[in-house]
Design an enzyme around this catalytic site. Structure first.
Site, PDB file in Angstrom:
ATOM      1  N   ARG A  73       2.712   1.543   6.075  1.00  0.00           N
ATOM      2  CA  ARG A  73       2.688   2.885   6.663  1.00  0.00           C
ATOM      3  C   ARG A  73       1.256   3.428   6.651  1.00  0.00           C
ATOM      4  NH1 ARG A  73       2.852   8.296   4.994  1.00  0.00           N
ATOM      5  NH2 ARG A  73       4.106   9.678   6.316  1.00  0.00           N
ATOM      6  N   GLY A 129       0.825  -1.200   0.000  1.00  0.00           N
ATOM      7  CA  GLY A 129       0.000   0.000   0.000  1.00  0.00           C
ATOM      8  C   GLY A 129       0.857   1.245   0.000  1.00  0.00           C
ATOM      9  N   PHE A 179      -4.039  -5.738  -1.123  1.00  0.00           N
ATOM     10  CA  PHE A 179      -3.595  -6.471   0.063  1.00  0.00           C
ATOM     11  C   PHE A 179      -4.680  -7.343   0.676  1.00  0.00           C
ATOM     12  CE2 PHE A 179      -3.712  -1.879   1.636  1.00  0.00           C
ATOM     13  CZ  PHE A 179      -5.007  -1.910   2.121  1.00  0.00           C
ATOM     14  N   HIS A 239      -4.666   1.550  10.378  1.00  0.00           N
ATOM     15  CA  HIS A 239      -5.638   2.421  11.048  1.00  0.00           C
ATOM     16  C   HIS A 239      -6.788   2.802  10.114  1.00  0.00           C
ATOM     17  CE1 HIS A 239      -4.023   6.757   9.998  1.00  0.00           C
ATOM     18  NE2 HIS A 239      -4.163   6.010   8.939  1.00  0.00           N
TER      19      HIS A 239
END
Length: 415
Positions: free
Chosen positions: A312, A248, A298, A316
């Site tokens: 990174r 990502g 992913f 969240h």
């Protein structure tokens, strides 16, 4: 008596720590902060002046608490329902760009520029002056820029950030309670305040994909570096690695930085097809033999065996059920000893960080709730997340470098 004592303590704190900042500015021949159009855009405190930075934060926090105490609980309960009306209008009609910084204008000229009538321009501008320190009207009817509108008029990244926050985040926040009522405890990204604010049954990413202009604004919003890259480079043993997959990884800024500093490392950046293609097209020629781009989702099986898988600010954006899927989709490619590095904020306990830092982290937690039904996580939740994904993950711990906003969270595949 206790309230008076607290008021006294806060007033002393403000006086003491304001003095620390003022002495630093004076000793370094730096200007005193103002909100005039010619003022510096930020207070220039060097990174190594830790005590001065802390004093500045202390003043900000003490002023906030003192204002609350002096206001009182009943008045604090009042909601300013007009709070950002004028700011949105200034941005929408580009009133900040209606005259050059360093010059002056009037309501009639702003009206002619914007297409709004003089009455509406006057009420919008004066509301913005009184509530947000936008513009200045030192002579009746004569408008000049303040520091804030000078920044907006000249810094497109700052201007874009405010537009995204008011046009995208704020409406989603208004609808967040409605979403929680309609879909209690949902982990689905299309059952959110953002979805309701957009009258859609889709999630944020799909909505933005169908609206390229808004998607571009979002991309610009998150393109700004928010912490120095050396904090990541110096706090993980990149020199011991041969292959890193940046999962990502967007246009590859992290992978490029790793490759430039560690010539033995080959980096593969994975993202959705259009993003990967754009990243590949932008890649500097001197790194094309060690940085490559791959279209990969992913939520599908990971096809690349590597030493490190780096994420990174990915986890969240997703609820637990989806983060577990991301980790499970790595396992077919993992070899014993492979490292998972997750680089993002961790929710603080209130006794470990200043109130300002804690507030930023908790605000981010509510932000990802209203946009994505996702979450920031507390420290104890990370080993449990890996355990739920697969018992063969070994959680190694997490550390937050001095000056960083993100933690470096590590796990190892034991096979």
């Amino acid at each position: 008596m206790s309230s008076l004592s607290r008021v006294h303590h806060l007033s002393e704190t403000i006086a003491r720590d304001t003095g620390v900042v003022e002495r630093y500015l004076k000793s370094n021949d730096l200007p005193t902060p103002t909100l005039d159009a010619t003022s510096l855009w930020s207070i220039p405190i060097a990174d190594d002046a830790v005590d001065v930075k802390q004093a500045r934060l202390s003043v900000i926090e003490a002023c906030s608490e003192l204002q609350a105490l002096m206001t009182g609980p009943k008045e604090l309960l009042h909601f300013s329902y007009t709070a950002y009306v004028s700011v949105k209008a200034v941005l929408r009609f580009k009133l900040d760009k209606s005259f050059p910084v360093g010059s002056e204008t009037n309501f009639q000229q702003m009206s002619e520029f914007s297409g709004l009538n003089v009455m509406n321009v006057k009420r919008i501008v004066r509301h913005a002056i009184m509530n947000h320190r936008f513009f200045q009207e030192e002579t009746p009817g004569i408008i000049t820029h303040s520091a804030l509108t000078a920044v907006l008029a000249q810094d497109e990244l700052a201007r874009n950030a405010l537009i995204v926050e008011l046009d995208e985040f704020w409406p989603a926040g208004v609808k967040a309670a409605d979403a929680l009522e309609k879909w209690p405890n949902s982990e689905e990204c299309n059952q959110t305040g953002f979805s309701l604010a957009n009258n859609s049954d889709k999630g944020m990413y799909d909505i933005l994909a169908a609206n390229p202009d808004r998607g571009e604004r979002f991309g610009m919003y998150f393109s700004q570096a928010d912490e120095p890259s050396h904090l990541l480079l110096e706090n993980f043993p990149w020199a011991d690695q041969k292959t890193v997959v940046d999962v990502g990884g967007s246009h590859g800024s992290v992978a490029i930085t790793i490759a430039e500093n560690f010539p033995q490392v080959a980096c593969i950046v994975q993202d959705l097809p259009d993003t990967a293609a754009e990243g590949s097209a932008r890649l500097p020629k001197h790194l094309q033999d060690r940085v490559s781009f791959m279209a990969h989702d992913f939520f599908t099986e990971q096809p690349v065996a590597a030493d490190v898988y780096y994420f990174r600010s990915i986890f969240h954006n997703w609820a637990d059920k989806y983060c577990i899927k991301i980790l499970q989709n790595l396992t077919p490619a993992l070899k014993p000893g492979a490292k998972i590095v997750i680089h993002e904020r961790i929710l603080p306990s209130l006794d470990t960080l200043s109130t300002a830092d804690a507030r930023r982290a908790i605000n981010m937690d509510i932000g990802v709730l209203q946009l994505l039904n996702a979450q920031q996580r507390e420290m104890h939740e990370w080993p449990e997340l890996f355990r739920r994904a697969d018992a063969r993950y070994q959680f190694l711990g997490a550390k937050k470098p001095d000056g960083a906003i993100r933690w470096i969270i590590e796990a190892e595949w034991r096979g």
